[in-house]
Design an enzyme around this catalytic site. Structure first.
Site, PDB file in Angstrom:
ATOM      1  N   ASP A 238      23.347  21.476  54.642  1.00 33.71           N
ATOM      2  CA  ASP A 238      24.838  21.334  54.381  1.00 33.71           C
ATOM      3  C   ASP A 238      25.546  22.220  54.892  1.00 33.71           C
ATOM      4  O   ASP A 238      26.830  22.049  55.287  1.00 33.71           O
ATOM      5  CB  ASP A 238      24.673  21.835  53.422  1.00 33.71           C
ATOM      6  CG  ASP A 238      24.522  21.390  51.714  1.00 33.71           C
ATOM      7  OD1 ASP A 238      23.545  19.476  52.364  1.00 33.71           O
ATOM      8  OD2 ASP A 238      23.729  21.603  50.552  1.00 33.71           O
TER       9      ASP A 238
ATOM     10  N   LYS B  82      25.186  18.744  59.430  1.00 32.36           N
ATOM     11  CA  LYS B  82      24.797  17.629  60.513  1.00 32.36           C
ATOM     12  C   LYS B  82      25.868  16.589  60.188  1.00 32.36           C
ATOM     13  O   LYS B  82      25.580  16.222  61.114  1.00 32.36           O
ATOM     14  CB  LYS B  82      23.411  17.744  59.676  1.00 32.36           C
ATOM     15  CG  LYS B  82      22.649  18.871  59.818  1.00 32.36           C
ATOM     16  CD  LYS B  82      21.387  19.323  59.119  1.00 32.36           C
ATOM     17  CE  LYS B  82      21.679  18.104  57.732  1.00 32.36           C
ATOM     18  NZ  LYS B  82      22.211  19.486  57.393  1.00 32.36           N
TER      19      LYS B  82
ATOM     20  N   GLY C  84      21.605  14.789  51.484  1.00 33.34           N
ATOM     21  CA  GLY C  84      23.144  14.071  51.449  1.00 33.34           C
ATOM     22  C   GLY C  84      24.477  14.550  52.675  1.00 33.34           C
ATOM     23  O   GLY C  84      24.482  15.747  53.453  1.00 33.34           O
ATOM     24  N   HIS C  85      24.313  13.761  53.504  1.00 34.07           N
ATOM     25  CA  HIS C  85      25.180  14.215  54.917  1.00 34.07           C
ATOM     26  C   HIS C  85      26.956  13.115  54.411  1.00 34.07           C
ATOM     27  O   HIS C  85      26.444  12.150  54.355  1.00 34.07           O
ATOM     28  CB  HIS C  85      24.760  13.797  56.090  1.00 34.07           C
ATOM     29  CG  HIS C  85      22.860  13.568  56.379  1.00 34.07           C
ATOM     30  ND1 HIS C  85      22.326  14.026  57.387  1.00 34.07           N
ATOM     31  CD2 HIS C  85      22.513  15.392  56.007  1.00 34.07           C
ATOM     32  CE1 HIS C  85      21.616  14.484  57.269  1.00 34.07           C
ATOM     33  NE2 HIS C  85      21.238  15.320  56.111  1.00 34.07           N
TER      34      HIS C  85
ATOM     35  N   GLN D  26      17.757  18.507  55.530  1.00 38.97           N
ATOM     36  CA  GLN D  26      18.020  20.108  54.744  1.00 38.97           C
ATOM     37  C   GLN D  26      18.209  20.750  55.929  1.00 38.97           C
ATOM     38  O   GLN D  26      19.020  20.755  57.085  1.00 38.97           O
ATOM     39  CB  GLN D  26      16.755  20.299  54.811  1.00 38.97           C
ATOM     40  CG  GLN D  26      16.135  19.644  53.938  1.00 38.97           C
ATOM     41  CD  GLN D  26      15.646  18.205  53.848  1.00 38.97           C
ATOM     42  OE1 GLN D  26      14.883  17.904  54.044  1.00 38.97           O
ATOM     43  NE2 GLN D  26      16.570  17.334  52.942  1.00 38.97           N
TER      44      GLN D  26
HETATM   45  P1  GDP Z   1      25.168  18.085  56.191  1.00 38.61           P
HETATM   46  O1  GDP Z   1      23.699  17.601  55.165  1.00 38.61           O
HETATM   47  O2  GDP Z   1      24.379  19.047  56.503  1.00 38.61           O
HETATM   48  O3  GDP Z   1      25.401  16.698  56.626  1.00 38.61           O
HETATM   49  O4  GDP Z   1      26.464  18.510  55.359  1.00 38.61           O
HETATM   50  P2  GDP Z   1      26.771  18.112  53.780  1.00 38.61           P
HETATM   51  O5  GDP Z   1      28.144  16.885  54.567  1.00 38.61           O
HETATM   52  O6  GDP Z   1      26.190  18.192  52.414  1.00 38.61           O
HETATM   53  O7  GDP Z   1      28.359  18.972  53.458  1.00 38.61           O
HETATM   54  C1  GDP Z   1      29.326  19.806  54.910  1.00 38.61           C
HETATM   55  C2  GDP Z   1      30.832  18.978  53.677  1.00 38.61           C
HETATM   56  O8  GDP Z   1      31.690  19.720  55.261  1.00 38.61           O
HETATM   57  C3  GDP Z   1      30.840  18.119  54.275  1.00 38.61           C
HETATM   58  O9  GDP Z   1      31.356  17.456  53.006  1.00 38.61           O
HETATM   59  C4  GDP Z   1      31.411  17.201  55.440  1.00 38.61           C
HETATM   60  O10 GDP Z   1      32.660  16.515  55.102  1.00 38.61           O
HETATM   61  C5  GDP Z   1      32.412  18.903  55.615  1.00 38.61           C
HETATM   62  N1  GDP Z   1      33.017  19.574  56.555  1.00 38.61           N
HETATM   63  C6  GDP Z   1      31.687  19.191  57.916  1.00 38.61           C
HETATM   64  N2  GDP Z   1      32.149  19.375  59.149  1.00 38.61           N
HETATM   65  C7  GDP Z   1      33.312  20.540  58.656  1.00 38.61           C
HETATM   66  C8  GDP Z   1      34.658  20.934  58.594  1.00 38.61           C
HETATM   67  O11 GDP Z   1      34.484  21.603  60.443  1.00 38.61           O
HETATM   68  N3  GDP Z   1      35.468  21.738  58.030  1.00 38.61           N
HETATM   69  C9  GDP Z   1      35.412  21.862  56.758  1.00 38.61           C
HETATM   70  N4  GDP Z   1      36.505  21.783  56.122  1.00 38.61           N
HETATM   71  N5  GDP Z   1      34.668  20.254  55.833  1.00 38.61           N
HETATM   72  C10 GDP Z   1      33.936  20.055  56.930  1.00 38.61           C
HETATM   73  P1  IMO Z   2      21.010  18.467  53.562  1.00 42.62           P
HETATM   74  O1  IMO Z   2      19.837  17.416  54.640  1.00 42.62           O
HETATM   75  C1  IMO Z   2      21.144  21.488  51.133  1.00 42.62           C
HETATM   76  C2  IMO Z   2      17.406  22.350  48.630  1.00 42.62           C
HETATM   77  C3  IMO Z   2      17.245  22.312  47.048  1.00 42.62           C
HETATM   78  C4  IMO Z   2      16.226  23.198  46.915  1.00 42.62           C
HETATM   79  C5  IMO Z   2      14.836  23.024  48.321  1.00 42.62           C
HETATM   80  C6  IMO Z   2      13.840  22.133  47.630  1.00 42.62           C
HETATM   81  O2  IMO Z   2      21.769  17.891  52.698  1.00 42.62           O
HETATM   82  O3  IMO Z   2      21.172  19.476  54.222  1.00 42.62           O
HETATM   83  P2  IMO Z   2      13.137  19.962  46.887  1.00 42.62           P
HETATM   84  O4  IMO Z   2      14.261  18.505  46.471  1.00 42.62           O
HETATM   85  O5  IMO Z   2      13.807  19.499  48.761  1.00 42.62           O
HETATM   86  O6  IMO Z   2      12.233  19.451  46.626  1.00 42.62           O
HETATM   87  O7  IMO Z   2      14.269  20.570  47.289  1.00 42.62           O
HETATM   88  O8  IMO Z   2      15.731  22.281  48.892  1.00 42.62           O
HETATM   89  N1  IMO Z   2      17.457  21.005  49.501  1.00 42.62           N
HETATM   90  C7  IMO Z   2      19.237  21.209  49.954  1.00 42.62           C
HETATM   91  N2  IMO Z   2      19.662  21.888  49.989  1.00 42.62           N
HETATM   92  N3  IMO Z   2      21.026  20.221  51.517  1.00 42.62           N
HETATM   93  C8  IMO Z   2      20.256  19.821  51.689  1.00 42.62           C
HETATM   94  O9  IMO Z   2      19.562  18.416  52.589  1.00 42.62           O
HETATM   95  C9  IMO Z   2      19.296  19.679  50.639  1.00 42.62           C
HETATM   96  N4  IMO Z   2      17.591  19.013  50.194  1.00 42.62           N
HETATM   97  C10 IMO Z   2      17.103  20.320  49.171  1.00 42.62           C
HETATM   98  O10 IMO Z   2      18.480  22.504  46.480  1.00 42.62           O
HETATM   99  O11 IMO Z   2      16.556  24.151  46.938  1.00 42.62           O
HETATM  100 MG    MG Z   3      23.864  17.586  52.820  1.00 43.02          MG
END
Ligand code: GDP
Ligand code: IMO
Ligand code: MG
Length: 429
Positions: free
Chosen positions: A13, A16, A40-41, A223
């Protein structure tokens, strides 16, 4: 012009999806190489928000997108996601989405097993996404998986189902659960087969061709390094290798594929699920980070745990995964804080460590050693050039670079695609 690999350098999170989306317009193809719909991207483009779990983020810009063999694929989740994205106006046809024929499938029995194990683990549970990721990878290495290519040979499915169900029936019996409803599973697979098969291809050939033509390949990790099954905070990890080295094996491109390894690094730290987190803040500062950063999981909606930036962990991630440069994200979340802290070491008992030792008990006892800096009162939110950043924010970024021994290539200052500062272009590095 080489390839670029985007990986998370913390516990996932990091942003990416946003960075892959930003880079996708410069790439010829985007490739997922590990993980599944546990990811979850989130992509924000003006008023539109796209949440992707299994589909490569390149799909939104119409960049040809590949789901590589290293991904575990839930066909029903894929169907739902394709429908959802189509509903948002994204075109998803076989010329833009290509799926490796050798992807192992995540089946309902994997989801069942994931949930049964978590429910039975009490306080020791991993806090998985309950999507069946771990059980599906187990069946892959146990040589019992049903793969995408098996959907094209439905009349030869029986011996595979015999083997798979025999294994799962034993496990389910141990939890007091009934045997697998084999006929239903078979019927469900037959029903979904054509949907998946329209995208199935020998993607290794397409990628080989792309390489020969000098095309730019962008790998999208899921991840983060601290969730890597070898290098992460085991056993509180996911079941795949999340490091950049997996690009070759997870796509069929060989060891040189990764190119520039861009580690995505959040300007503070978050974690969702159980496991050690030395810089976690269970006070109002942690609360503030969570609120300002909207730190709720994209996949499960769970609140993410928040804490200060941990330079020890990111330095370790950078080393074990060969990160070339980083994209620092969410610096805007720190705007307006009086003081900011960075973890530069740990104390475990009387011993000081400059890395995180591997044993879960040591990791759980590690207390952070901090250095403190003044925060900044101006705003970084929405900044699109280095010159727009307050001096003290630049100092924070420079100190992070020094501590983790990696240069910053990009800085992200809001969820929106365009609020991104380019320091040096990873594609032309
Ligand atoms: P990922 O799993 O690495 O793709 O990240 P996620 O999408 O799960 O979580 C990142 C969250 O931060 C998302 O809701 C993005 O929209 C948000 N985000 C990404 N870059 C920035 C940033 O520079 N500033 C802020 N405030 N939010 C960001
Ligand atoms: P993105 O790509 C954050 C965590 C779960 C748990 C552990 C194992 O959005 O960054 P799993 O279901 O993979 O067997 O769970 O890994 N986890 C993540 N945490 N971002 C993710 O993906 C994750 N995918 C799995 O919360 O701790
Ligand atoms: Mg994510």
């Amino acid at each position: 012009m080489g390839n670029v690999t985007v990986i998370g350098a913390q516990w996932g999170d990091e942003g990416k999806g946003k960075i892959v989306d930003w880079l996708a317009s410069r790439a010829d193809v985007v490739v997922r190489f590990q993980g599944g719909h546990n990811a979850g991207h989130t992509l924000v483009v003006g008023d539109n928000v796209y949440k992707l779990s299994l589909l490569p983020s390149g799909i939104v810009t119409g960049t040809p997108s590949v789901i590589g063999n290293g991904v575990v694929l839930d066909p029903w989740a894929l169907n739902a996601e394709v429908e959802k994205l189509r509903g948002q106006g994204v075109r998803i046809e076989p010329d833009v989405l290509m799926i490796a024929e050798t992807c192992p499938l995540i089946l309902p029995i994997h989801r069942d097993l994931d949930a049964m194990r978590e429910d039975a683990s009490g306080a020791g549970k991993i806090g998985t996404t309950r999507r069946g990721i771990g059980p599906a990878y187990e069946d892959k290495v146990g040589r019992r998986a049903i793969r995408v290519c098996d959907l094209a040979h439905l009349d030869e499915l029986d011996p595979l189902l015999d083997r798979l169900c025999a294994h799962h029936d034993h496990l389910r019996a141990g939890f007091g659960e009934p045997a697998v409803d084999r006929e239903r599973l078979k019927a469900d697979l037959a029903e979904i087969a054509d949907f998946v098969l329209q995208f199935a291809r020998p993607v290794w050939r397409d990628l080989d061709e792309a390489k020969r033509r000098g095309r730019r390949i962008l790998f999208e990790g899921a991840q983060g390094v601290l969730l890597d099954v070898d290098h992460g905070t085991y056993p509180f990890v996911t079941s795949s290798n999340t490091v950049a080295g997996t690009t070759g094996s997870g796509s069929g491109m060989g060891p040189g594929a990764a190119g520039f390894v861009l580690g995505i690094v959040k300007a503070y730290t978050t974690r969702v699920g159980s496991g050690p987190f030395p810089t976690e803040l269970e006070d109002e500062v942690g609360q503030r980070l969570g609120e300002r950063g909207h730190e709720f999981g994209t996949v499960t909606g769970r609140r993410r745990r928040c804490g200060w930036f941990d330079a020890v962990l990111v330095k370790q991630s950078a080393a074990v995964s060969g990160i070339t440069g980083i994209a620092l994200t969410k610096i805007d979340v720190l705007d307006g804080m009086d003081r900011v802290k960075i973890c530069t070491g740990y104390k475990i008992g009387d011993t000081v460590y400059d890395y995180l030792p591997p044993h879960a008990a040591d990791q759980a006892r590690a207390t952070p050693i901090y250095e403190e800096m003044d925060g900044w009162q101006g705003t970084t939110a929405g900044a699109r050039s280095w010159a727009d950043l307050p001096a003290q924010a630049i100092k924070y970024v420079r100190r992070i670079e020094e501590l983790i021994r990696c240069p910053v290539a990009l800085v992200s200052t809001s969820p929106d695609r365009d609020d991104t500062i380019l320091v040096s272009d990873p594609f032309s590095a």
